[in-house]
Design a protein around this motif. Structure first.
Motif, PDB file in Angstrom:
ATOM      1  N   THR A  89       4.292   5.681  -5.437  1.00 29.47           N
ATOM      2  CA  THR A  89       4.645   5.634  -6.859  1.00 29.47           C
ATOM      3  C   THR A  89       3.498   6.021  -7.783  1.00 29.47           C
ATOM      4  OG1 THR A  89       4.087   3.273  -6.928  1.00 29.47           O
ATOM      5  CG2 THR A  89       6.383   3.866  -6.445  1.00 29.47           C
ATOM      6  N   ARG A  90       2.262   5.898  -7.317  1.00 26.44           N
ATOM      7  CA  ARG A  90       1.128   6.143  -8.203  1.00 26.44           C
ATOM      8  C   ARG A  90       0.359   7.423  -7.881  1.00 26.44           C
ATOM      9  NH1 ARG A  90      -0.500   1.549 -11.046  1.00 26.44           N
ATOM     10  NH2 ARG A  90       1.334   0.250 -11.401  1.00 26.44           N
ATOM     11  N   LEU A  91       0.239   7.753  -6.632  1.00 22.51           N
ATOM     12  CA  LEU A  91      -0.638   8.856  -6.244  1.00 22.51           C
ATOM     13  C   LEU A  91       0.098  10.117  -5.802  1.00 22.51           C
ATOM     14  CD1 LEU A  91      -3.353   6.864  -4.234  1.00 22.51           C
ATOM     15  CD2 LEU A  91      -3.316   7.426  -6.663  1.00 22.51           C
ATOM     16  N   PHE A  92       1.261   9.963  -5.230  1.00 21.99           N
ATOM     17  CA  PHE A  92       1.967  11.125  -4.673  1.00 21.99           C
ATOM     18  C   PHE A  92       3.412  11.213  -5.180  1.00 21.99           C
ATOM     19  CE2 PHE A  92      -1.204   9.780  -1.527  1.00 21.99           C
ATOM     20  CZ  PHE A  92      -1.944  10.957  -1.404  1.00 21.99           C
ATOM     21  N   ASN A  93       3.621  10.826  -6.428  1.00 22.41           N
ATOM     22  CA  ASN A  93       4.996  10.823  -6.957  1.00 22.41           C
ATOM     23  C   ASN A  93       5.371  12.134  -7.647  1.00 22.41           C
ATOM     24  OD1 ASN A  93       3.154  10.335  -8.979  1.00 22.41           O
ATOM     25  ND2 ASN A  93       4.579   9.135 -10.210  1.00 22.41           N
ATOM     26  N   SER A  94       4.417  13.068  -7.786  1.00 22.37           N
ATOM     27  CA  SER A  94       4.727  14.356  -8.403  1.00 22.37           C
ATOM     28  C   SER A  94       3.706  15.377  -7.921  1.00 22.37           C
ATOM     29  CB  SER A  94       4.701  14.259  -9.935  1.00 22.37           C
ATOM     30  OG  SER A  94       3.391  14.004 -10.395  1.00 22.37           O
ATOM     31  N   PRO A  95       4.040  16.666  -7.993  1.00 23.17           N
ATOM     32  CA  PRO A  95       3.057  17.685  -7.555  1.00 23.17           C
ATOM     33  C   PRO A  95       1.739  17.607  -8.303  1.00 23.17           C
ATOM     34  CG  PRO A  95       5.239  18.653  -7.784  1.00 23.17           C
ATOM     35  CD  PRO A  95       5.346  17.264  -8.339  1.00 23.17           C
ATOM     36  N   ASN A 116       0.313  14.875  -9.678  1.00 26.08           N
ATOM     37  CA  ASN A 116      -0.445  13.726  -9.194  1.00 26.08           C
ATOM     38  C   ASN A 116      -0.969  13.950  -7.785  1.00 26.08           C
ATOM     39  OD1 ASN A 116      -0.130  12.367 -11.552  1.00 26.08           O
ATOM     40  ND2 ASN A 116       1.442  10.961 -10.826  1.00 26.08           N
ATOM     41  N   ILE A 117      -0.221  14.665  -6.960  1.00 21.19           N
ATOM     42  CA  ILE A 117      -0.703  14.976  -5.607  1.00 21.19           C
ATOM     43  C   ILE A 117      -1.973  15.827  -5.685  1.00 21.19           C
ATOM     44  CG2 ILE A 117      -0.167  16.248  -3.500  1.00 21.19           C
ATOM     45  CD1 ILE A 117       2.740  15.409  -3.855  1.00 21.19           C
ATOM     46  N   LEU A 118      -1.974  16.841  -6.576  1.00 18.81           N
ATOM     47  CA  LEU A 118      -3.160  17.693  -6.736  1.00 18.81           C
ATOM     48  C   LEU A 118      -4.345  16.897  -7.258  1.00 18.81           C
ATOM     49  CD1 LEU A 118      -4.455  20.492  -6.665  1.00 18.81           C
ATOM     50  CD2 LEU A 118      -3.535  20.885  -8.977  1.00 18.81           C
ATOM     51  N   ILE A 119      -4.100  16.062  -8.272  1.00 18.28           N
ATOM     52  CA  ILE A 119      -5.181  15.251  -8.837  1.00 18.28           C
ATOM     53  C   ILE A 119      -5.728  14.281  -7.791  1.00 18.28           C
ATOM     54  CG2 ILE A 119      -5.724  13.496 -10.567  1.00 18.28           C
ATOM     55  CD1 ILE A 119      -3.733  14.842 -12.422  1.00 18.28           C
ATOM     56  N   THR A 120      -4.868  13.690  -6.995  1.00 13.07           N
ATOM     57  CA  THR A 120      -5.306  12.754  -5.962  1.00 13.07           C
ATOM     58  C   THR A 120      -6.192  13.440  -4.941  1.00 13.07           C
ATOM     59  OG1 THR A 120      -3.297  11.432  -6.234  1.00 13.07           O
ATOM     60  CG2 THR A 120      -4.529  11.162  -4.180  1.00 13.07           C
ATOM     61  N   ILE A 121      -5.799  14.624  -4.518  1.00 12.37           N
ATOM     62  CA  ILE A 121      -6.594  15.347  -3.521  1.00 12.37           C
ATOM     63  C   ILE A 121      -7.958  15.733  -4.088  1.00 12.37           C
ATOM     64  CG2 ILE A 121      -6.704  17.468  -2.163  1.00 12.37           C
ATOM     65  CD1 ILE A 121      -3.665  17.330  -1.896  1.00 12.37           C
ATOM     66  N   LEU A 164       0.822  -1.210   0.000  1.00 10.56           N
ATOM     67  CA  LEU A 164       0.000   0.000   0.000  1.00 10.56           C
ATOM     68  C   LEU A 164       0.857   1.262   0.000  1.00 10.56           C
ATOM     69  CD1 LEU A 164      -2.746   1.376   0.164  1.00 10.56           C
ATOM     70  CD2 LEU A 164      -2.643   1.133   2.667  1.00 10.56           C
ATOM     71  N   VAL A 165       1.922   1.272   0.828  1.00 12.95           N
ATOM     72  CA  VAL A 165       2.782   2.452   0.888  1.00 12.95           C
ATOM     73  C   VAL A 165       3.471   2.688  -0.451  1.00 12.95           C
ATOM     74  CG1 VAL A 165       4.784   3.483   2.031  1.00 12.95           C
ATOM     75  CG2 VAL A 165       3.119   2.168   3.369  1.00 12.95           C
ATOM     76  N   GLY A 166       3.963   1.619  -1.051  1.00 16.65           N
ATOM     77  CA  GLY A 166       4.594   1.753  -2.357  1.00 16.65           C
ATOM     78  C   GLY A 166       3.638   2.234  -3.425  1.00 16.65           C
ATOM     79  N   PHE A 167       2.399   1.730  -3.385  1.00 19.55           N
ATOM     80  CA  PHE A 167       1.400   2.177  -4.353  1.00 19.55           C
ATOM     81  C   PHE A 167       1.111   3.672  -4.195  1.00 19.55           C
ATOM     82  CE2 PHE A 167      -3.081   3.066  -5.285  1.00 19.55           C
ATOM     83  CZ  PHE A 167      -3.133   2.698  -6.630  1.00 19.55           C
ATOM     84  N   LEU A 168       0.955   4.121  -2.934  1.00 14.88           N
ATOM     85  CA  LEU A 168       0.682   5.538  -2.712  1.00 14.88           C
ATOM     86  C   LEU A 168       1.856   6.407  -3.160  1.00 14.88           C
ATOM     87  CD1 LEU A 168      -0.984   5.373   0.827  1.00 14.88           C
ATOM     88  CD2 LEU A 168      -2.123   5.651  -1.381  1.00 14.88           C
TER      89      LEU A 168
END
Length: 511
Positions: free
Chosen positions: A33-39, A41-46, A27-31
């Motif tokens: 590498t997939r959801l919080f690996n760039s600014p 993607n962080i914005l899109i995830t939120i 789960l930590v690796g998925f978060l």
């Protein structure tokens, strides 16, 4: 000298420890590498999390937490009586559930609908499981025998008027209609003035040709008409029809397969098949009037949705294959006809097709011959969907290298063998996503049949809203949520199964 040089490159202290590698699994690796690996993607995830929060939470609260689960009428679903905020009114679904499934099908006869659903599941599930044997027999039962059995189960009635008698009557009406059309053309040509002498002569010649065609049809069906009269005089037309049909079909199959040189297996198989048909006729009492007739105007709900969608999906596939092959044909007449048919049917909306099939198709039928309203809608939907399937299949045919046709020709294979054994299986494998996408769209488009007085699942839902006993603010949303779940279940199931088939057929391409 060499010892001094060597000692200068010998490390005297330990190398510092490196940092632990970044975890890329779990789960930590998925978060990370997939959801919080760039600014970005962080914005899109939120933003996505906020949308899910503001959509899913109220939906779950309405459907489950604040829902009313028991009650006899609308009073249980009113906020002032419940003393709290009221969500979905599930007692409304419980009260109208049989209407959503069967429509206005008579309650004492609903066992026939249940039996039809059960037979469909028993025959369909083995087809969907690749490891089960006897796929040929199973496919024959599902695509050939089951539609006939389902028709007599759902509609009722016997076999009176079918077989040789029905064919002779249809051809007689067709011959009369053709002759009348030819006479009308001749009269139209004779009524034209001298300024249009060429057009008048052409119409008179065309009318004479059509009249001769009608006369030829009349002479061709004379033996069939005589046979119909003899069958009617026999007193047991159903069994006589079946015996005559079995004899004609069995002899034709025996002759087409080379006679005694190919063995007696085709003849025995045909006779065994007709013996099975006779057994079903005797068990269902089709020779004695069969089950009570239930008019298709009483059908509705999920029954109509499944009948229209399954019939449209199954019938549109051979239509689409034929049109796709016809559009690629080297014969100009076939190619022009297929192209015109596809472009014409794709250029009009499905609503227009349903209106045409329901209200205008009877005008083109022979005199004294009628087609049921549901059957007319099924014909229109099958042809409409077939035009779309043709373009999807044609895309798959274009993906096959031309060298495979040439190699098959070099091996001495005919066009039919090349198409059926080499080209078409590969083409269909390439276009599985497109075909299933069309199937899903057709399944959802069945809701349009309500405009031609066929009450499918959504039609029955809208009809149930007029019941004042369940008129509450949440009834509308509850009904559409329930039907939406049903549509989603079927569509999602088709999507997942198509993905399974696609992965299985393309397993040789995976590394």
């Amino acid at each position: 000298m060499s010892d001094i040089t060597a000692s200068a490159f010998v490390r005297q202290d330990l190398v510092p420890e490196r940092a632990a590698p970044v975890k890329t699994t779990g789960l930590v690796g998925f978060l990370r590498t997939r959801l919080f690996n760039s600014p970005t993607n962080i914005l899109i995830t939120i933003v996505s999390a906020l949308l899910l929060w503001f959509v899913l939470v109220p939906t779950i609260k309405f459907l489950l937490i604040d829902a009313v689960w028991s009650g006899k009428d609308r009073t249980a679903c009113l906020a002032e009586n419940a003393g709290r905020s009221v969500g979905a009114c599930w007692p409304f679904i419980q009260a109208k559930f049989s209407q959503f499934i069967y429509g206005f099908y008579p309650e004492p006869e609903r066992w026939r609908v249940n039996l039809t659903f059960l037979l469909a599941a028993i025959l369909l599930l083995p087809l969907l499981i690749p490891r089960l044997p006897a796929k040929g027999i199973n496919a024959g039962l599902f695509f050939l025998a089951f539609p006939a059995v389902a028709f007599f189960l759902l509609h009722g009635g016997g076999l009176q008027g079918f077989g040789v008698s029905w064919t002779a009557g249809l051809l007689s009406g067709l011959a009369s209609s053709v002759a009348e059309a030819g006479s009308a053309l001749s009269r139209a040509g004779a009524s034209l003035g001298e300024s249009t002498a060429i057009a008048g002569s052409l119409l008179k010649w065309l009318g004479w040709l059509v009249v001769q065609l009608g006369v030829a049809l009349h002479y061709l069906i004379t033996p069939l008409t005589w046979l119909r009269e003899q069958i009617q005089m026999s007193g047991r037309p159903v069994w006589t029809d079946l015996a005559v049909t079995a004899a004609i079909v069995s002899i034709l199959l025996f002759w087409l397969n080379g006679g005694t040189r190919a063995g007696w297996r085709p003849l025995i198989t045909s006779l065994a098949t007709f013996a099975g048909i006779g057994t079903i006729i005797a068990m269902m009492g089709l020779d004695r009037g069969g089950l009570p007739v239930v008019d298709t105007r009483l059908w509705g709900g999920l029954l109509v949705t499944l009948v229209v969608s399954v019939t449209g999906i199954v019938a549109s596939m051979p239509v689409g294959i034929a049109l796709a092959l016809g559009r690629r044909s080297s014969i100009p007449l076939i190619r022009v006809f297929s192209t015109t048919f596809i472009e014409l049917w794709r250029g009009v909306p499905l609503i227009t097709v349903l209106f045409f099939a329901t209200y205008m198709l009877p005008l083109f039928l022979p005199t004294g011959f009628s087609v049921d309203g549901l059957m007319r809608a099924l014909i229109g939907i099958a042809l409409f969907a077939g035009a779309y399937q043709a373009e999807v299949i044609r895309g798959g045919l274009q993906a096959i290298p031309r060298g495979q046709d040439e190699a098959a020709s070099a091996l001495g294979l005919s066009w039919w063998q090349t198409t059926g054994l080499i080209v078409m299986p590969q083409a269909l494998r390439h276009v599985i996503p497109g075909l299933v996408n069309s199937f899903i769209a057709l399944f959802k488009d069945t809701s349009l049949v309500s405009i031609v007085a066929l009450f499918d699942l959504l039609g029955q839902l809208r009809a149930s809203f007029s019941d004042p006993a369940w008129a509450t603010p949440s009834t509308l949303f509850t009904g559409f949520a329930f039907t939406g779940l049903i549509y989603f279940t079927f569509c999602f199931g088709m999507s997942r199964y198509s993905l399974f088939v696609e992965n299985r057929l393309n397993a040789h391409r995976r590394n």
